[in-house]
Structure formats: structure tokens, C-alpha cells
Design a protein around this motif. Structure first.
Motif, short mmCIF file in Angstrom:
data_model
loop_
_atom_site.label_atom_id
_atom_site.label_comp_id
_atom_site.label_asym_id
_atom_site.label_seq_id
_atom_site.Cartn_x
_atom_site.Cartn_y
_atom_site.Cartn_z
N VAL A 59 0.83 -1.21 0.00
CA VAL A 59 0.00 0.00 0.00
C VAL A 59 0.86 1.26 0.00
O VAL A 59 0.56 2.23 -0.71
CB VAL A 59 -0.97 -0.01 1.21
N VAL A 60 1.93 1.27 0.81
CA VAL A 60 2.77 2.47 0.90
C VAL A 60 3.90 2.45 -0.12
O VAL A 60 4.78 3.30 -0.10
CB VAL A 60 3.35 2.62 2.32
N TRP A 61 3.88 1.47 -1.02
CA TRP A 61 4.89 1.37 -2.09
C TRP A 61 6.31 1.27 -1.51
O TRP A 61 7.25 1.89 -2.01
CB TRP A 61 4.80 2.58 -3.04
N LEU A 62 6.45 0.48 -0.45
CA LEU A 62 7.78 0.31 0.13
C LEU A 62 8.65 -0.54 -0.79
O LEU A 62 8.24 -1.62 -1.23
CB LEU A 62 7.66 -0.38 1.50
N ASP A 63 9.83 -0.03 -1.10
CA ASP A 63 10.77 -0.77 -1.95
C ASP A 63 11.03 -2.14 -1.32
O ASP A 63 11.36 -2.24 -0.14
CB ASP A 63 12.07 0.02 -2.08
N LYS A 64 10.94 -3.20 -2.11
CA LYS A 64 11.07 -4.55 -1.55
C LYS A 64 12.46 -4.81 -1.00
O LYS A 64 12.64 -5.73 -0.20
CB LYS A 64 10.72 -5.60 -2.61
N ARG A 65 13.43 -4.02 -1.36
CA ARG A 65 14.76 -4.19 -0.78
C ARG A 65 14.77 -3.89 0.71
O ARG A 65 15.67 -4.32 1.44
CB ARG A 65 15.76 -3.27 -1.49
N TYR A 66 13.76 -3.15 1.19
CA TYR A 66 13.70 -2.80 2.61
C TYR A 66 12.78 -3.72 3.41
O TYR A 66 12.69 -3.59 4.63
CB TYR A 66 13.22 -1.35 2.77
N TRP A 67 12.08 -4.63 2.72
CA TRP A 67 11.11 -5.47 3.42
C TRP A 67 11.77 -6.32 4.51
O TRP A 67 11.25 -6.44 5.62
CB TRP A 67 10.38 -6.39 2.43
N ALA A 68 12.90 -6.92 4.20
CA ALA A 68 13.56 -7.83 5.14
C ALA A 68 13.96 -7.10 6.42
O ALA A 68 13.68 -7.56 7.52
CB ALA A 68 14.77 -8.47 4.48
N SER A 69 14.61 -5.96 6.27
CA SER A 69 15.06 -5.22 7.45
C SER A 69 13.89 -4.68 8.25
O SER A 69 13.93 -4.65 9.49
CB SER A 69 15.99 -4.08 7.03
N GLN A 70 12.83 -4.26 7.57
CA GLN A 70 11.66 -3.75 8.28
C GLN A 70 10.98 -4.85 9.09
O GLN A 70 10.63 -4.65 10.25
CB GLN A 70 10.67 -3.14 7.29
N LEU A 71 10.80 -6.01 8.48
CA LEU A 71 10.18 -7.12 9.20
C LEU A 71 11.06 -7.56 10.37
O LEU A 71 10.56 -7.83 11.47
CB LEU A 71 9.94 -8.30 8.27
N GLY A 72 12.37 -7.59 10.15
CA GLY A 72 13.29 -7.98 11.21
C GLY A 72 13.24 -7.05 12.40
O GLY A 72 13.45 -7.48 13.54
N SER A 73 12.94 -5.79 12.16
CA SER A 73 12.88 -4.82 13.26
C SER A 73 11.56 -4.87 14.00
O SER A 73 11.44 -4.28 15.08
CB SER A 73 13.11 -3.40 12.71
N LEU A 74 10.56 -5.56 13.45
CA LEU A 74 9.23 -5.57 14.06
C LEU A 74 8.93 -6.85 14.84
O LEU A 74 7.99 -6.87 15.64
CB LEU A 74 8.16 -5.39 12.96
N VAL A 75 9.69 -7.91 14.60
CA VAL A 75 9.44 -9.17 15.30
C VAL A 75 10.19 -9.20 16.63
O VAL A 75 11.17 -8.47 16.82
CB VAL A 75 9.83 -10.39 14.44
N VAL A 76 9.74 -10.06 17.54
CA VAL A 76 10.34 -10.16 18.87
C VAL A 76 10.51 -11.63 19.24
O VAL A 76 10.02 -12.51 18.55
CB VAL A 76 9.46 -9.45 19.93
N GLY A 77 11.21 -11.87 20.34
CA GLY A 77 11.35 -13.21 20.88
C GLY A 77 12.06 -14.16 19.93
O GLY A 77 13.12 -13.85 19.37
N LYS A 78 11.47 -15.36 19.74
CA LYS A 78 12.07 -16.37 18.88
C LYS A 78 12.22 -15.89 17.45
O LYS A 78 13.19 -16.23 16.76
CB LYS A 78 11.23 -17.66 18.92
N ALA A 79 11.25 -15.12 16.99
CA ALA A 79 11.31 -14.61 15.61
C ALA A 79 12.49 -13.67 15.44
O ALA A 79 13.20 -13.71 14.43
CB ALA A 79 10.01 -13.90 15.26
N GLN A 80 12.72 -12.82 16.42
CA GLN A 80 13.86 -11.90 16.37
C GLN A 80 15.18 -12.69 16.42
O GLN A 80 16.14 -12.36 15.72
CB GLN A 80 13.79 -10.93 17.54
N ALA A 81 15.22 -13.75 17.23
CA ALA A 81 16.42 -14.58 17.31
C ALA A 81 16.70 -15.26 15.96
O ALA A 81 17.86 -15.38 15.54
CB ALA A 81 16.26 -15.62 18.41
N ALA A 82 15.64 -15.70 15.30
CA ALA A 82 15.80 -16.33 13.98
C ALA A 82 16.35 -15.34 12.97
O ALA A 82 17.21 -15.68 12.15
CB ALA A 82 14.46 -16.89 13.51
N TYR A 83 15.88 -14.12 13.04
CA TYR A 83 16.37 -13.08 12.11
C TYR A 83 17.84 -12.77 12.36
O TYR A 83 18.64 -12.66 11.43
CB TYR A 83 15.51 -11.83 12.28
N ARG A 84 18.21 -12.65 13.62
CA ARG A 84 19.60 -12.32 13.95
C ARG A 84 20.57 -13.44 13.62
O ARG A 84 21.76 -13.21 13.42
CB ARG A 84 19.70 -11.96 15.43
#
Length: 232
Positions: A79-104
Motif C-alpha cells: 500500500v505504501v509502495w515500500l521498496d522490496k529491498r527494505y522489506w527484510a530489514s523492516q520485518l526484522g525490526s518488528l518481530v520479537v522473541g524467537k522470531a527476532q532470534a531467527a532473524y539475527r
């Protein structure tokens, strides 16, 4: 008729364009092209920064369904036309707990790839084919037992659970869903549908809807005529 002497005189008066002048014109044209391209690049960068700044989502919480949250994330990013190159980093900054550990735990290269980030997070949260199989087989809550809603959910879960090979995939999937659809119906509706031995999901759905209509008619008649009306 044109005077040849006048034509010769005009040719003699016209300034000759030498190699130096031609080179100057080419350089000027090249400068204009490069300037135009730089303006386009600046506009694209400004647009990317704007879309990144306008992308706002709350962090995921323990109460959120991770799969539903990621789907909402993807819709919002589109909807906001976010460049897909930023999707990974944005999602990684929004998850917590086990999901954040998986990203790191991802490598630098994989952490920049959205599909790799999404897959790692879902795997760490045990949202995999086995997860969908358990949800497919589990008894469904009352809120989704309306026949059409139930049938659609079973189709979605099966699609995520298994992808049978071969040309008869749809027929196989239909039979698996048919079995579970009947298991998840309300007890009286389930008995009535099974008695009619539906051959596929659409037949089962028509039978379930007919049963619902019959019960609704019975309750209306009972209210209007009293308790003498026989149950269907």
C-alpha cells in the motif's frame, strides 16, 4: 530559376562546422542527458526515503498470529509502495522473541532477502507443514463452523499443508477436504450430510446449506404455530 552565382556566394558565407564545434555540441548534449538522469535518480531516492518514513506498523506481540501479522505486513508494504529491498530489514525490526532470534541468526546475505527472513521466522515459530496438518485435523471453533467459511478454511490449510504431485491433485485435495469438512460440521448436520453420501465438497456444501435452511424453516414455523410442528 536559381542564380548559380548567388548559391555559390551563400555557400561561401555559411560558417563551416569544424571538429571542435561538433565535439562541443556532443558534450553539451551528453551533459543534458546526464543531468536528466541524475534528476530521475534523485527523485527515486526521495520517493524511497518517503515510503520508508511512511511505513509504520506496531511490533508483533505474543497475542498476534505470526502468519496473519506477516500477511498484514506485506499488504501494508504494498500500500505504501515500500521498496522490496527494505522489506527484510523492516520485518526484522518488528518481530520479537524467537522470531527476532531467527532473524539475527541469519547470514548478512540472507538477512537482506525477504523470502529468506520470512521462511526463517516461520520455521523458528514451527509454522510448517506439520503445523498446518494439525490445524487441518483439529476440531474447529464454533465461530468458523458456518459451512462456507469452514470449507474455505480447510482448502487454505490443505494448500499450505501438502501439494500432491500429479494431474489428479485437485481430486485428491477435494476428497481430503471432504472428509475433514464432514468431521467438523455440527453433530446433527454431520449425521444428515453423511447419510446422503456426498461425492465431493460442493455436494456436501449443498447438503449442509439445505439442512441449515430446513432447520431455520422449522424454527420459524415453531414460533408461529407452537410446539406441534415436527422436527425435520
Amino acid at each position: 530559376m536559381e542564380n548559380p552565382d548567388l548559391a555559390t556566394y551563400a555557400d561561401m558565407q555559411a560558417p563551416a562546422i569544424g571538429p571542435v564545434d561538433m565535439l562541443g555540441q556532443n558534450l553539451q548534449l551528453l551533459t543534458q542527458i546526464l543531468s536528466s538522469q541524475q534528476q530521475m535518480l534523485d527523485q527515486q531516492q526521495e520517493w524511497r526515503e518517503h515510503s520508508l518514513a511512511s511505513f509504520k506498523m506496531p511490533k508483533i506481540t505474543k497475542e498476534d498470529d505470526p502468519e496473519a501479522y506477516i500477511e498484514a505486513f506485506e499488504r501494508h508494504a504494498l500500500v505504501v509502495w515500500l521498496d522490496k529491498r527494505y522489506w527484510a530489514s523492516q520485518l526484522g525490526s518488528l518481530v520479537v522473541g524467537k522470531a527476532q532470534a531467527a532473524y539475527r541468526a541469519l547470514s548478512r546475505e540472507d538477512a537482506l532477502d525477504y523470502e529468506s527472513v520470512k521462511e526463517a521466522i516461520l520455521y523458528r515459530l514451527e509454522i510448517n507443514p506439520e503445523h498446518y496438518r494439525r490445524r487441518f485435523r483439529a476440531k474447529k471453533g464454533h465461530e468458523i463452523r458456518q459451512p462456507r467459511v469452514l470449507l474455505q478454511q480447510l482448502r487454505d490449510l490443505l494448500d499450505k499443508w501438502v501439494s500432491p504431485a500429479g494431474h489428479d491433485r485437485e481430486a485428491l485435495a477435494d476428497q481430503i477436504i471432504l472428509e475433514q469438512f464432514q468431521n467438523d460440521l455440527e453433530e446433527r448436520m454431520q449425521q444428515w450430510v453423511r447419510q446422503h453420501t456426498p461425492r465431493n465438497c460442493e455436494e456436501a456444501l449443498r447438503l449442509a446449506k439445505a439442512f441449515s435452511a430446513s432447520e431455520a424453516y422449522y424454527h420459524r414455523e415453531r414460533r408461529s404455530q407452537g410446539p406441534s410442528v415436527a422436527a425435520p
